[in-house]
Design a protein around this motif. Structure first.
Motif, PDB file in Angstrom:
ATOM      1  N   ARG A   7       0.824  -1.205   0.000  1.00 49.97           N
ATOM      2  CA  ARG A   7       0.000   0.000   0.000  1.00 49.97           C
ATOM      3  C   ARG A   7       0.863   1.262   0.000  1.00 49.97           C
ATOM      4  NH1 ARG A   7      -3.759  -0.527   4.978  1.00 49.97           N
ATOM      5  NH2 ARG A   7      -4.520   1.491   4.222  1.00 49.97           N
ATOM      6  N   LEU A   8       1.991   1.210   0.702  1.00 48.41           N
ATOM      7  CA  LEU A   8       2.896   2.359   0.706  1.00 48.41           C
ATOM      8  C   LEU A   8       3.459   2.621  -0.676  1.00 48.41           C
ATOM      9  CD1 LEU A   8       4.807   1.750   4.056  1.00 48.41           C
ATOM     10  CD2 LEU A   8       3.389   3.731   3.531  1.00 48.41           C
ATOM     11  N   ALA A   9       3.822   1.567  -1.390  1.00 49.45           N
ATOM     12  CA  ALA A   9       4.348   1.723  -2.745  1.00 49.45           C
ATOM     13  C   ALA A   9       3.298   2.350  -3.645  1.00 49.45           C
ATOM     14  CB  ALA A   9       4.802   0.375  -3.282  1.00 49.45           C
ATOM     15  N   GLU A  10       2.071   1.889  -3.528  1.00 44.27           N
ATOM     16  CA  GLU A  10       0.984   2.463  -4.331  1.00 44.27           C
ATOM     17  C   GLU A  10       0.763   3.938  -3.967  1.00 44.27           C
ATOM     18  OE1 GLU A  10      -2.334  -0.084  -3.531  1.00 44.27           O
ATOM     19  OE2 GLU A  10      -1.942  -1.322  -5.306  1.00 44.27           O
ATOM     20  N   ALA A  11       0.807   4.238  -2.663  1.00 44.75           N
ATOM     21  CA  ALA A  11       0.581   5.613  -2.221  1.00 44.75           C
ATOM     22  C   ALA A  11       1.692   6.538  -2.701  1.00 44.75           C
ATOM     23  CB  ALA A  11       0.463   5.667  -0.701  1.00 44.75           C
ATOM     24  N   ARG A  12       2.936   6.065  -2.678  1.00 40.67           N
ATOM     25  CA  ARG A  12       4.050   6.889  -3.168  1.00 40.67           C
ATOM     26  C   ARG A  12       3.878   7.196  -4.649  1.00 40.67           C
ATOM     27  NH1 ARG A  12       7.158   3.013  -0.127  1.00 40.67           N
ATOM     28  NH2 ARG A  12       7.744   3.884   1.911  1.00 40.67           N
ATOM     29  N   ALA A  13       3.428   6.211  -5.398  1.00 40.09           N
ATOM     30  CA  ALA A  13       3.205   6.438  -6.819  1.00 40.09           C
ATOM     31  C   ALA A  13       2.055   7.413  -7.039  1.00 40.09           C
ATOM     32  CB  ALA A  13       2.916   5.105  -7.514  1.00 40.09           C
TER      33      ALA A  13
END
Length: 496
Positions: A7-13
């Motif tokens: 979820r963090l990776a998606e949020a950073r993107a």
């Protein structure tokens, strides 16, 4: 990869972290620092850097102030209604960019995402409010006798320096920038070095909304390299500073050398009184929100809970039970309490609690650092309740700026008022009671810039906010916040 990592990776993107601005915003454009320095910004929820930005210098401050000075007169001559239209477009764009702004604020400040989303809505409301106020800065006609005309005019103060704290980066910027722009001032803003990015994104939004180049500038970096030179600059007409008492005192000293106007908001140790007749089903959750919102990192947090002796045991029991169920973690998880903003602040909170423990105060709940399973490197402190019998104890007197609530016991209403007024701070105060006479007495007798009755943080953007005593002076928000950035001129004319 854990679910949170994914979820963090998606949020950073989604937040386009890789595309965040790294330079200052000066004269309508992002520019590299003249001396080439950079700093890292950390995600408090993980304790790791996530982006870098410019560490400015005196040269960058000079360039920004020069740009603001050049742009200010033309902006002041712009019709107030047109200034209002631009501010309204800024509000609309803030809402359009709301998801990205909230995510960036979450990563930068350690807030829970829902808290950051609330901050975005508040920021938009600030620009909406002052958009409507821009053409309502009226003077007055003064009766001085036949043959004369006397009147007053509100004029923009000029170039405004604003030093913004790390706990509410976006909304703290807006509550100073929006009224200053509405009045016709230009602004040079220095965000906290821990949380620079939403200020930079706000500057870009202002440019897109049609704000002329140079009217709003942002210089990032440390207090020593940017904040000090900005507050000492001889071409600044007004300084707005939010931060510690010690730094605020230095800002005043610098301003005095140049006879520069100053507004200071220096924090607090605000009392939250629960009388024996109050509705505890409402008061207990309210007391929790008053201190654990943004992990207690709020200048006006209700950090001192003062309860009448008759309900002390029930309040302590209810609070302990409720606090035991609080979940702490990364802001993206949207649990109950988020991260502390920095490793330094976490150490400061821990030192306060350990000092209180060592002096014999009772740690009723919490009192330790935390390491959540999904975010073991982050900066977290357990929601904490400490009973302090001595009103002179440091845990009562000193601002902690963390999820730490101090419990004090009052014998009756008059004792509660005396305890409420028992520190040098005077930012906010609150009372829960069914007795409206006591509520009115509390509001009259307690020295604080803002009083809440039966709901902490009840005041919306329209209500002036600011402190007395060690909490500073001057007001933000409301029409009083607009007047902060005006100078009053009187005109007396002999009619011939």
């Amino acid at each position: 990869m854990s679910n949170l990592d994914h979820r963090l990776a998606e949020a950073r993107a989604e937040a386009a972290i890789a595309g965040l601005p790294r330079g200052h915003f000066i004269d309508g454009a992002f520019v590299a620092p003249l001396e080439g320095g950079e700093m890292e910004s950390f995600d408090p929820g993980l304790g790791r850097p996530f982006a870098s930005f410019a560490n400015g210098s005196q040269a960058d401050v000079d360039r920004a102030v020069q740009s603001a000075r050049k742009a200010q007169k033309a902006w002041a001559r712009t019709a107030p209604a047109e200034r209002g239209r631009i501010l309204r477009r800024i509000a609309d764009l803030i809402l359009e960019e709301g998801r990205r702004l909230a995510l960036v604020e979450m990563f930068d400040a350690g807030k829970r995402l829902r808290e950051a989303e609330g901050d975005v809505r508040s920021a938009a409301r600030g620009f909406e409010y002052y958009a409507g106020a821009a053409d309502k800065l009226e003077g007055a006609q003064i009766p001085v006798g036949e043959g004369y005309l006397a009147y007053t005019v509100q004029e923009p103060v000029g170039v405004v320096a604003q030093i913004i704290p790390w706990n509410y980066p976006l909304t703290s910027a807006v509550r100073g920038v929006a009224p200053a722009l509405a009045c016709g001032c230009s602004v040079v803003l220095k965000p906290a070095e821990q949380t620079p990015f939403t200020a930079l994104l706000l500057a870009e939004i202002c440019k897109r909304a049609g704000l002329p180049d140079g009217v709003f500038n942002v210089v990032t970096g440390t207090g020593a390299r940017v904040g000090g030179p900005l507050t000492a600059h001889g071409d600044i007409d007004h300084i707005t500073f939010t931060g510690s008492v010690g730094t605020g005192s230095r800002v005043m000293s610098e301003a005095a050398r140049n006879i520069t106007r100053v507004t200071l908001e220096l924090g607090g140790k605000s009392p939250h009184v629960l009388l024996a007749d109050c509705d505890l089903d409402r008061a207990i959750p309210d007391a929790m929100g008053a201190i654990f919102e943004n992990a207690g990192q709020i200048c006006s947090a209700g950090s001192r809970l003062i309860v009448e002796r008759a309900i002390r045991d029930e309040v302590a029991e209810r609070l302990s039970k409720a606090m035991a169920g609080l979940r702490t973690g990364h802001g993206l998880a949207n649990l109950d309490v988020g991260a502390v903003n920095s490793a330094e602040q976490l150490a400061r909170v821990e030192a306060h609690v350990e000092g209180a423990r060592g002096r014999g105060n009772s740690i009723i709940s919490g009192g330790t650092r935390l390491s959540p399973e999904d975010a073991p490197g982050g900066w977290y402190f357990a929601p904490t309740l400490i009973e302090a019998p001595d009103p002179a104890d440091a845990i009562v007197q000193e601002e902690i700026f963390g999820p730490v609530l101090t419990l004090q016991v009052a014998d009756d209403f008059d004792h509660a008022v005396a305890l409420a007024d028992g520190t040098g701070y005077a930012l906010a105060g609150a009372i829960h009671t069914r007795d409206l006479t006591k509520a009115v007495r509390f509001a009259r007798e307690v020295d604080a810039g803002q009083i809440y009755v039966n709901e902490y943080f009840a005041a919306p953007f329209e209500v002036p906010f600011g402190g007395n005593g060690k909490s500073g002076f001057g007001r933000a928000k409301g029409l009083e916040g607009l007047k902060t950035y005006c100078k009053l001129k009187s005109v007396t004319m002999k009619l011939v």
